[in-house]
Design an enzyme around this catalytic site. Structure first.
Site, PDB file in Angstrom:
ATOM      1  N   LYS A 124       0.860  -1.190   0.000  1.00 35.80           N
ATOM      2  CA  LYS A 124       0.000   0.000   0.000  1.00 35.80           C
ATOM      3  C   LYS A 124       0.894   1.237   0.000  1.00 35.80           C
ATOM      4  CE  LYS A 124      -3.621   2.392   2.544  1.00 35.80           C
ATOM      5  NZ  LYS A 124      -4.594   2.309   3.645  1.00 35.80           N
ATOM      6  N   ARG A 146     -10.556  10.667   1.977  1.00 35.14           N
ATOM      7  CA  ARG A 146     -10.424  11.404   3.234  1.00 35.14           C
ATOM      8  C   ARG A 146     -11.724  12.154   3.521  1.00 35.14           C
ATOM      9  NH1 ARG A 146      -4.344  11.702   3.389  1.00 35.14           N
ATOM     10  NH2 ARG A 146      -3.975   9.477   3.067  1.00 35.14           N
ATOM     11  N   GLU A 150       7.257  -6.708   1.163  1.00 35.58           N
ATOM     12  CA  GLU A 150       6.036  -6.616   1.964  1.00 35.58           C
ATOM     13  C   GLU A 150       5.115  -7.814   1.726  1.00 35.58           C
ATOM     14  OE1 GLU A 150       5.043  -4.712   4.319  1.00 35.58           O
ATOM     15  OE2 GLU A 150       6.074  -2.807   4.207  1.00 35.58           O
ATOM     16  N   LYS A 156      -2.378  -1.518  -3.713  1.00 32.75           N
ATOM     17  CA  LYS A 156      -3.219  -0.323  -3.636  1.00 32.75           C
ATOM     18  C   LYS A 156      -2.353   0.920  -3.673  1.00 32.75           C
ATOM     19  CE  LYS A 156      -6.286   1.872  -0.337  1.00 32.75           C
ATOM     20  NZ  LYS A 156      -6.924   1.749   0.957  1.00 32.75           N
ATOM     21  N   SER A 183     -10.369   5.789  -4.398  1.00 35.79           N
ATOM     22  CA  SER A 183     -11.268   6.933  -4.559  1.00 35.79           C
ATOM     23  C   SER A 183     -10.829   7.888  -5.665  1.00 35.79           C
ATOM     24  CB  SER A 183     -11.372   7.690  -3.230  1.00 35.79           C
ATOM     25  OG  SER A 183     -10.096   8.105  -2.774  1.00 35.79           O
ATOM     26  N   TYR A 208     -15.489   1.176  -6.503  1.00 33.89           N
ATOM     27  CA  TYR A 208     -16.754   1.810  -6.135  1.00 33.89           C
ATOM     28  C   TYR A 208     -17.817   1.587  -7.213  1.00 33.89           C
ATOM     29  CZ  TYR A 208     -13.808   3.722  -2.532  1.00 33.89           C
ATOM     30  OH  TYR A 208     -12.938   3.817  -1.472  1.00 33.89           O
TER      31      TYR A 208
HETATM   32  C1  PBG Z   1      -6.821   3.647   5.497  1.00 31.18           C
HETATM   33  C2  PBG Z   1      -7.430   3.521   4.152  1.00 31.18           C
HETATM   34  C3  PBG Z   1      -7.367   4.457   3.121  1.00 31.18           C
HETATM   35  C4  PBG Z   1      -8.050   3.923   2.041  1.00 31.18           C
HETATM   36  C5  PBG Z   1      -8.531   2.683   2.424  1.00 31.18           C
HETATM   37  N1  PBG Z   1      -8.115   2.440   3.726  1.00 31.18           N
HETATM   38  C6  PBG Z   1      -6.841   5.820   3.100  1.00 31.18           C
HETATM   39  C7  PBG Z   1      -5.457   6.105   3.438  1.00 31.18           C
HETATM   40  O1  PBG Z   1      -4.599   5.227   3.548  1.00 31.18           O
HETATM   41  O2  PBG Z   1      -5.195   7.280   3.624  1.00 31.18           O
HETATM   42  C8  PBG Z   1      -8.219   4.608   0.727  1.00 31.18           C
HETATM   43  C9  PBG Z   1      -9.284   4.100  -0.155  1.00 31.18           C
HETATM   44  C10 PBG Z   1      -9.606   5.005  -1.277  1.00 31.18           C
HETATM   45  O3  PBG Z   1      -8.950   6.032  -1.504  1.00 31.18           O
HETATM   46  O4  PBG Z   1     -10.577   4.703  -1.986  1.00 31.18           O
HETATM   47  N2  PBG Z   1      -7.322   2.757   6.408  1.00 31.18           N
END
Ligand code: PBG
Length: 325
Positions: free
Chosen positions: A198, A208, A235, A250, A276, A315
């Site tokens: 990630k 956010r 990882e 991700k 997102s 989504y």
């Molecule tokens: C953190 C988390 C995030 C997302 C999923 N889990 C945000 C981050 O790491 O700041 C992002 C998912 C998205 O942007 O659609 N637990």
């Protein structure tokens, strides 16, 4: 004089293209991330993600049924507590009455075993400072103290009915401690979907807003540097040794090379999260009339599948599943 090889022969008709397509996209490949918020009476739109909402417990159940009818492979739930309920330890993340755990119980009650119910196992929605862990005296994120909180959270989620736990906090050792805690408590069939690779991404911006994040600053001391490729392999290897049932990469679109590396090496199924910002960019461009929305959505998902994802969190999961079935 003439080309001896004519690849165009296999592109000449829709029937021929369908016959030779290498990659497929099916409803079962798609997982729908959903948000459930405490203290709201109507679903609340997320302005930076047109078409996505924070659900009430009620609208969550209805949307889940819709998604299951469409044939999605799973649902990934995020909780949004009331702002005043956040604290430094993210207490409500591990409390049965916390909104995420209530949402998980509601989902399981509604969909049972018809789809795979997944939980976000991370503290950031519940901490008043917005970090994915608890803080040390100097303000840094304390890895090992955070692991203790993740264990509590994981047990509460398993008890609430989550079938897969999405460990998204990027703390070292998180998969291992959660696996042993689940086993000791008898939750031997609760699995771990490890956010193995990630990255600290600017494309999380709209998320956010979606979770009402309190974060100031960034997550660069725990999420990976976008410059690094080799580190993702490290990882993933660690998460596999620690007991991950599925590994995830991700974001997706800017990290398709990483996804391919992971898919080539993983001994467990591989997921990718179309996050997102990826959703919002395509949506915004389409709203401006700059791209063909439906075609762009399908192409983006096919690209992620082609790069090696068995499973894609998106989504658009319910919508696309419906379109495909
Ligand atoms: C953190 C988390 C995030 C997302 C999923 N889990 C945000 C981050 O790491 O700041 C992002 C998912 C998205 O942007 O659609 N637990």
């Amino acid at each position: 004089m003439f080309p001896a090889d004519r690849p165009r022969r296999l592109r000449g008709s829709a029937a021929m293209r369908r016959l030779v397509a290498e990659t497929s996209l099916e409803p079962r490949h798609l997982v729908l991330p959903m948000f459930v918020a405490d203290g709201i009476t109507e679903p609340r739109p997320i302005s930076s993600m047109p078409g996505v909402v924070q659900h009430t417990l009620d609208s969550l159940r209805k949307a889940a049924v819709d998604a299951v009818d469409a044939g999605v492979g799973g649902l990934m739930l995020f909780g949004v507590p009331r702002p005043d309920d956040k604290d430094a330890d993210g207490t409500l993340a591990s409390a049965p009455e916390g909104i995420l755990n209530r949402g998980l119980a509601a989902l399981r009650a509604e969909v049972g075993a018809d789809t795979v119910v997944m939980a976000d196992t991370c503290l950031d929605e519940f901490t008043d400072h917005g970090h994915c862990g608890v803080l040390a005296a100097d303000g840094s994120v304390d890895n090992d103290a955070t692991l203790r909180r993740y264990v509590d959270m994981a047990l509460a989620q398993a008890e609430s009915g989550a079938v897969l736990l999405g460990t998204s906090g990027m703390m070292d050792g998180q998969v291992g401690v959660i696996r042993s805690a689940l086993d000791e408590a008898g939750h031997i069939d609760t699995g771990i979907l490890a956010y193995a690779a990630k990255y600290a991404s600017a494309f999380y911006g709209p998320f956010r807003e979606a979770v009402g994040s309190s974060l100031q600053g960034d997550r660069r001391t725990y999420q990976q540097d976008p410059a690094n490729r080799r580190e993702a392999v490290r990882e993933v290897d660690l998460d596999l040794v620690e007991g991950a049932d599925i590994v995830m990469v991700k974001p997706a679109m800017a990290y398709l090379d990483i996804l391919r590396d992971v898919a080539d090496r993983s001994t467990v199924p591989v997921a990718a999260y179309q996050i997102s910002g990826e959703y919002s960019m395509i949506t915004a461009a389409a709203q401006n009339g700059w791209i063909d929305r439906d075609a762009a959505v399908l192409e983006s998902l096919l690209g992620i599948r082609r790069a090696g994802a068995d499973i894609v969190l998106t989504y658009w999961a319910a919508e696309v599943a419906r379109r495909l079935s």
